[in-house]
Scaffold this motif. Structure first.
Motif: not given
Length: 563
Positions: A141-144, A149-153, A161-167
């Protein structure tokens, strides 16, 4: 070992067959080229490592394995295993894990584990693959959408959660290219063209991104060339290095901290669970692929040789920067459909990718990352088995549904190492439970028309396997007999297995009967099982016990025994 190659040579292929395999290999090479890069990126490493995998593992496994038509290389199934290894141990740790998994696969083949796929229940396989597809799709989803997003940890929920907050950081340029690529991927199959749809999608998307960047001022998208760079022996550049894979011990490559990871017992101990998971999943994937390919091609693979070939390929691949590899169902199916019938097609597919590294790397650098994400979204959907997942939930027995959902959730929420262990454990528990239910003990009534049963005698008919799970259940009814009974006959003509737990249970029951002055006759037990009882000393320890071949012999023995 080498059975596929030997059979191919012995078949003396015609010129027409060789030509068909060359064309099939080129077609599969076109399919594998972008997929190999996309899967490497999804695994957290530069795209060239996916290409190295397709070249080295694809050629070696084809020549040393047991299937004529399997196409091996990086696969989506490995992504959820490899990404956490890269994050924790770096590229060096990943390659060492694959190296170790190769030896495990060879041992599995030598140990005749080739029937492995047959003992893994369908719900377990569907649960794994569906869970893997959800994880892969989520991480794209991030690249699409071009999210910042700096990193997915962390685990899956942390990453989600990181992806959703980055929307809110969505980049419309990336989203347009991603949607364009996905649209072409969905629409192109309707034209029934022989040209692979993902090749067309990447060409259209890359061209569109390039033209829009020239005509629109603020139009800019991340590409392979802008995302990745290399510095190899003083050669510096962006994208994919136009250099052939070179030999290097995997433990000399950098770990997560950038320093060579080295080799030690502690590192092996830490990576062993991941290596075992890679080996088990690789074995399942390759054997399942071989079974599917047999159905399509009408050929027959050698499952043990295929495991050995997969092992050899995974031992050699990390030495040249390649990732763990296994047979890929989509590429294998394309190989068979386009005329592939010999290992030659896989060799040609590897050589095509090798030439692409030397000749096409400048063009490959223009592929947008959003397009690679769209390609992986399609891969995730195709491997999700969504139709079979829903069908299993609707019609399968409750136990199978529980296994399916649990394997799915463990794969998504935790990791494949836990999911594989729990899944195989659940499979074993279900098998034991169902085997226990098949083992029955029933008392034969004295007035049965077929028997002339002596007085004070009772006959128990035991059916099925007597092992640690079923022995107590099958034999516990024998422990309590009527006070007037003086002889107990066990009809064991349909007993198929007798393990140590069953021997101990029988010894306990025989002792209990002896204390009650009740004789025990074992009828129609197989000679090899009688030998087990004698080795255990049951006949020596217990006086009133005898073996007979038929029920009539048992009745004669019962009449002769003192009351």
């Amino acid at each position: 070992m080498l059975s596929a190659l030997r059979k191919s040579i012995q078949s003396k292929p015609s010129y027409h067959e060789i030509q068909a395999n060359v064309l099939a290999g080129l077609t599969v090479g076109v399919i594998a080229l972008p997929l190999s890069m996309a899967l490497a990126i999804a695994s957290g490493v530069p795209p060239q490592h996916g290409l190295y995998t397709a070249i080295v593992a694809g050629i070696i496994i084809a020549l040393s394995g047991g299937s004529k038509v399997n196409i091996s290389g990086p696969t989506a199934a490995f992504v959820v295993i490899l990404l956490p290894i890269v994050q924790q141990y770096g590229l060096g740790g990943l390659l060492v894990s694959g190296f170790m998994a190769g030896f495990i696969l060879v041992l599995m083949g030598v140990g005749k584990f080739g029937k492995l796929i047959e003992i893994v229940p369908y719900p377990v396989i569907v649960g794994f693959t569906s869970g893997i597809s959800v994880v892969i799709a989520t991480f794209q989803i991030g690249d699409f959408l071009g999210l910042s997003i700096e990193s997915l940890d962390g685990h899956y929920l942390d990453k989600l959660s990181t992806i959703l907050f980055a929307l809110p950081t969505l980049a419309w340029q990336e989203t347009i290219i991603g949607v364009l690529t996905l649209t072409v991927l969905l629409v192109w199959p309707k034209f029934r063209s022989k040209i692979p749809g993902h090749l067309v999608a990447l060409l259209i998307a890359s061209t569109a991104a390039w033209l829009l960047s020239l005509s629109v001022d603020d139009f800019s998208v991340a590409t392979i060339g802008s995302r990745f760079s290399f510095d190899i022996n003083g050669v510096v550049g962006n994208g994919i290095p136009p250099i052939l894979p070179t030999f290097e011990w995997p433990w000399n490559l950098p770990g997560a901290d950038g320093a060579p990871i080295g080799i030690s017992f502690e590192l092996i101990r830490l990576l062993l669970p991941s290596a075992i998971t890679i080996a088990i999943l690789g074995a399942l994937e390759s054997l399942l692929c071989a079974v599917v390919a047999d159905g399509m091609s009408g050929k027959k693979h050698n499952s043990n040789d295929e495991l050995i070939g997969q092992g050899i390929g995974n031992i050699v691949s990390p030495l040249f920067g390649g990732l763990p590899a296994t047979a890929a169902i989509a590429r294998t199916a394309a190989n068979v459909k386009t005329g592939g019938s010999l290992p030659l097609s896989s060799v040609i597919h590897g050589l095509f990718i090798l030439l692409s590294i030397l000749l096409l790397t400048p063009l490959l650098s223009y592929i947008p990352m959003a397009s690679m994400a769209a390609l992986l979204l399609m891969v995730a959907w195709n491997m999700s088995e969504a139709k079979y997942f829903i069908r299993t939930v609707k019609i399968a027995p409750r136990d199978d549904v529980v296994v399916l959902i649990l394997c799915f959730l463990l794969t998504v929420l935790f990791d494949m190492t836990i999911a594989v262990g729990v899944g195989i454990g659940l499979a074993a528990m279900l098998f034991i439970r169902r085997s226990i239910s098949l083992t029955q003990t029933a008392e034969i009534e004295a007035d049965h028309a077929d028997y002339d049963m002596p007085d004070n005698t009772v006959v128990y008919d035991i059916n099925g396997a007597l092992f640690f799970g079923s022995a107590h259940k099958a034999l516990k009814t024998i422990a309590s007999v009527r006070p007037d009974v003086r002889v107990v006959i066990l009809d064991m003509s349909e007993v198929t297995l007798l393990d140590m737990s069953a021997i101990v249970a029988m010894e306990s029951i025989a002792n209990d009967l002896q204390q009650k002055n009740i004789a025990l006759i074992i009828n129609s037990l197989q000679p090899r099982m009688i030998l087990k009882l004698r080795r255990a000393g049951i006949r020596k320890k217990i006086g009133k016990i005898a073996f007979s071949r038929t029920l009539n012999d048992s009745f004669e023995l019962a009449r002769k025994m003192p009351s």
